[in-house]
Design a protein around this motif. Structure first.
Motif, PDB file in Angstrom:
ATOM      1  N   ILE A  47       0.903  -1.082  -0.131  1.00 11.64           N
ATOM      2  CA  ILE A  47       0.059  -0.169  -0.189  1.00 11.64           C
ATOM      3  C   ILE A  47       0.816   1.297  -0.218  1.00 11.64           C
ATOM      4  O   ILE A  47       1.798   1.498   0.974  1.00 11.64           O
ATOM      5  N   THR A  48       0.743   2.069  -1.019  1.00 11.53           N
ATOM      6  CA  THR A  48       1.656   3.148  -1.149  1.00 11.53           C
ATOM      7  C   THR A  48       0.699   4.653  -1.430  1.00 11.53           C
ATOM      8  O   THR A  48      -0.308   4.417  -1.731  1.00 11.53           O
ATOM      9  N   VAL A  49       1.618   5.754  -1.439  1.00 17.71           N
ATOM     10  CA  VAL A  49       1.042   6.729  -1.668  1.00 17.71           C
ATOM     11  C   VAL A  49       0.746   6.889  -3.392  1.00 17.71           C
ATOM     12  O   VAL A  49      -0.149   7.604  -3.775  1.00 17.71           O
ATOM     13  N   ASP A  50       1.228   5.824  -4.351  1.00 20.14           N
ATOM     14  CA  ASP A  50       0.862   5.826  -5.713  1.00 20.14           C
ATOM     15  C   ASP A  50      -0.372   5.096  -5.980  1.00 20.14           C
ATOM     16  O   ASP A  50      -0.908   5.240  -7.101  1.00 20.14           O
ATOM     17  N   ASN A  51      -0.913   4.364  -5.055  1.00 23.95           N
ATOM     18  CA  ASN A  51      -1.971   3.523  -5.185  1.00 23.95           C
ATOM     19  C   ASN A  51      -3.243   3.832  -4.327  1.00 23.95           C
ATOM     20  O   ASN A  51      -4.308   2.977  -4.540  1.00 23.95           O
ATOM     21  N   VAL A  52      -2.897   4.512  -3.335  1.00 25.64           N
ATOM     22  CA  VAL A  52      -4.147   4.770  -2.295  1.00 25.64           C
ATOM     23  C   VAL A  52      -4.131   6.315  -2.131  1.00 25.64           C
ATOM     24  O   VAL A  52      -3.120   7.122  -2.077  1.00 25.64           O
ATOM     25  N   LYS A  53      -5.240   7.032  -1.942  1.00 26.24           N
ATOM     26  CA  LYS A  53      -5.575   8.504  -1.538  1.00 26.24           C
ATOM     27  C   LYS A  53      -6.294   8.556  -0.300  1.00 26.24           C
ATOM     28  O   LYS A  53      -7.069   7.499   0.300  1.00 26.24           O
TER      29      LYS A  53
END
Length: 550
Positions: free
Chosen positions: A77-83
């Motif tokens: 889970i990263t800033v690239d796939n979750v807001k």
């Protein structure tokens, strides 16, 4: 044995890596097996299931974000796939029932503190020197140079150099060899033994950049904050330096003190430079009235007090992916113990309650406080949006690097510091703690602004959890730093007081760690131990101007 991953709540669909996890690891979580498709760093999270765009992610049992891309189970889970995403909330509270912890171990415990006329009890005994405007900051520096080291109080150095000893011997005709053999270095401990006023812990100089300019409300808020510092039970009295023409007038501070009902309970000396004969006369008078104030402050001694007299600030900063698993819930347990003992923990940092608002509203003892919290959170959020920001911008680069990728995720862990007890009062910035039990105080999430606000509202001791490390302290209240992980405690032991990493390793439970925290608090409150921040002279003081600060 230490676990390598954990599901914090049964509702969670993302899992926390307790150690670095290798690709190919088969993780079994609540009957579901997941094969890791990539390495997962310690403190970071992986998907328990496949997520489609827009799917909701839960951690600590609350909504912390939504998928912005397809996320396969077993991937990071990263800033690239979750807001960021957080649960909605209303001002209507639901029924709440609290089960207090067992307080048998602490029922008859006391701490040795300084008893004040208003029945409050301090964990320290300080004299304050305060400018009403930044124009007086240079004079504050002059007073600090004239008073602190001469009276035996620590300076900003790790030691003091007694050049006077060489001068005295030289004038007495000492030889070069005698001068070379004369000891002139004094440690903090040696200086403390030689204090002119042994019952006074120090003189604190509260420099700031406010008091004039800005808007009138800034000066009004500043005076209320300064009045709160003078009213704090850790303070014996104060010397106030005014220029004369600034927005923050002496009358404004005097009225703020009258509102707190301590006017006359403590000696407060007001000096105005524009009404003085000269700067030299002004400084001379300030030194003399401060010296006389110290004589009076030195007359009070520590005496036993019940733990109900502790007003505990709950703070965090430099948080990591373990903060919400170890340090924060352990501090929350200590908070619950203190509530059950009649004390007053205070939870602040409103931007870091984003996503758990409904829980806090439900815990409010009255409808009035539930609505007050609702309105403060709505107004704070709207103010952030109005300047092109928002609570979602709260996590720092350090937070994100160590696994806290949305504000709701960070907030859900940060709120654990407040334990599980009812909320007895909701306070706006500078309002004073008057009710025993858990209080909520509106402050920014910024470490120093928040800690400054906590102490200004009456906290006589603060516990500050951290996963990345910070030297933050306060001029008036001892600030105990607690690490979320053992690696930090070992690397930065010079600034960290307590290690909650033993919860991660399995050596402690949340409950046993919470008891250890309260035991440590009692020792510091009694003057038996000094916090690392006090030893290093970390006197951080930043008043909030009520602009948007996350």
């Amino acid at each position: 044995m230490q676990k390598s991953y954990v599901q914090i709540d049964s509702k969670d669909n993302i899992i926390v890596a307790i150690t670095n996890l290798k690709e190919g690891l088969v993780a079994s979580v609540a009957g579901t097996e997941v094969i890791l498709k990539e390495p997962i760093k310690q403190k970071h999270k992986f998907a328990l299931y496949d997520f489609s765009v827009g799917d909701e992610l839960f951690m600590y049992g609350v909504l912390i974000g939504k998928a912005t891309k397809e996320i396969l189970s077993g991937t990071a889970i990263t800033v690239d796939n979750v807001k960021h995403a957080s649960a909605t909330f209303s001002d209507t509270k639901e029924q709440f029932v609290w089960e207090p912890p067992d307080i048998t171990k602490f029922k008859n415990s006391t701490f040795n503190g300084y008893h004040r006329k208003d029945t409050k009890v301090g964990t320290a005994n300080y004299w304050l020197v305060i400018p009403l405007t930044f124009c007086e900051n240079r004079n504050i520096d002059v007073l600090e140079a004239a008073l602190s080291e001469k009276l035996g109080y620590q300076t900003k150095k790790d030691f003091a150099v007694d050049t006077d000893a060489l001068i005295r011997k030289y004038k007495a005709g000492a030889s070069k060899e005698n001068l070379l053999n004369t000891p002139i270095i004094a440690t903090h401990e040696e200086m403390a033994k030689n204090r002119v006023f042994p019952n006074v812990d120090g003189i604190k100089f509260l420099k700031h950049d406010g008091g004039c300019g800005g808007i009138r409300q800034d000066s009004e808020t500043l005076c209320k904050l300064l009045a709160g510092y003078i009213a704090n039970p850790n303070v014996a009295g104060a010397t106030i330096l005014s220029l004369g023409c600034q927005n923050a007038q002496i009358s404004m501070l005097h009225n703020a003190l009258k509102t707190l009902n301590i006017d006359g309970d403590k000696p407060v000396h007001y000096l105005e430079q524009q009404g003085s004969l000269s700067e030299r006369h002004f400084i001379e008078e300030a030194v003399k009235v401060t010296f006389l104030g110290l004589i009076e402050a030195n007359e009070i001694e520590r005496k036993p007090a019940p733990l109900s007299k502790l007003v505990l600030g709950l703070e965090c900063g430099g948080s990591d992916g373990f903060s919400g698993i170890s340090a924060n819930p352990a501090l929350g347990y200590a908070s619950d113990l203190l509530v059950a003992l009649g004390g007053s923990p205070v939870l602040a940092e409103f931007p870091e309650l984003n996503g758990v608002e409904q829980e806090m509203i439900n815990r409010c003892a009255t409808e009035k406080d539930a609505k007050k919290f609702y309105n403060l959170m709505r107004a704070y959020s709207a103010a952030a949006v109005a300047v092109g920001s928002g609570f979602e911008n709260n996590p720092s680069p350090g937070n994100i690097k160590d696994g806290l990728i949305t504000d709701a995720m960070k907030s859900a862990g940060a709120a654990k510091k407040g334990g599980t007890s009812p909320v007895v009062a909701v306070l706006d910035y500078t309002e004073q703690v008057t009710k025993p039990g858990l209080n909520l105080l509106c402050t920014p999430g910024n470490d120093v602004e928040s800690t400054t606000g906590l102490v200004g509202s009456g906290c006589n001791i603060v516990v500050f959890t951290t996963g990345l490390g910070t030297p933050t302290g306060n001029p008036v209240a001892p600030v105990l730093k607690m690490s979320s992980n053992t690696n930090l405690y070992e690397r930065m032991n010079d600034i960290i007081d307590i290690n909650a990493g033993t919860v991660i390793s399995g050596e402690d439970t949340i409950a046993t760690m919470g008891e250890k925290i309260l035991e440590h608090i009692i020792k510091v409150a009694s003057g038996e131990l000094a916090s690392k921040a006090v030893l290093h002279g970390n006197n951080d003081f930043i008043p909030w101007k009520r602009g948007v600060s996350l």
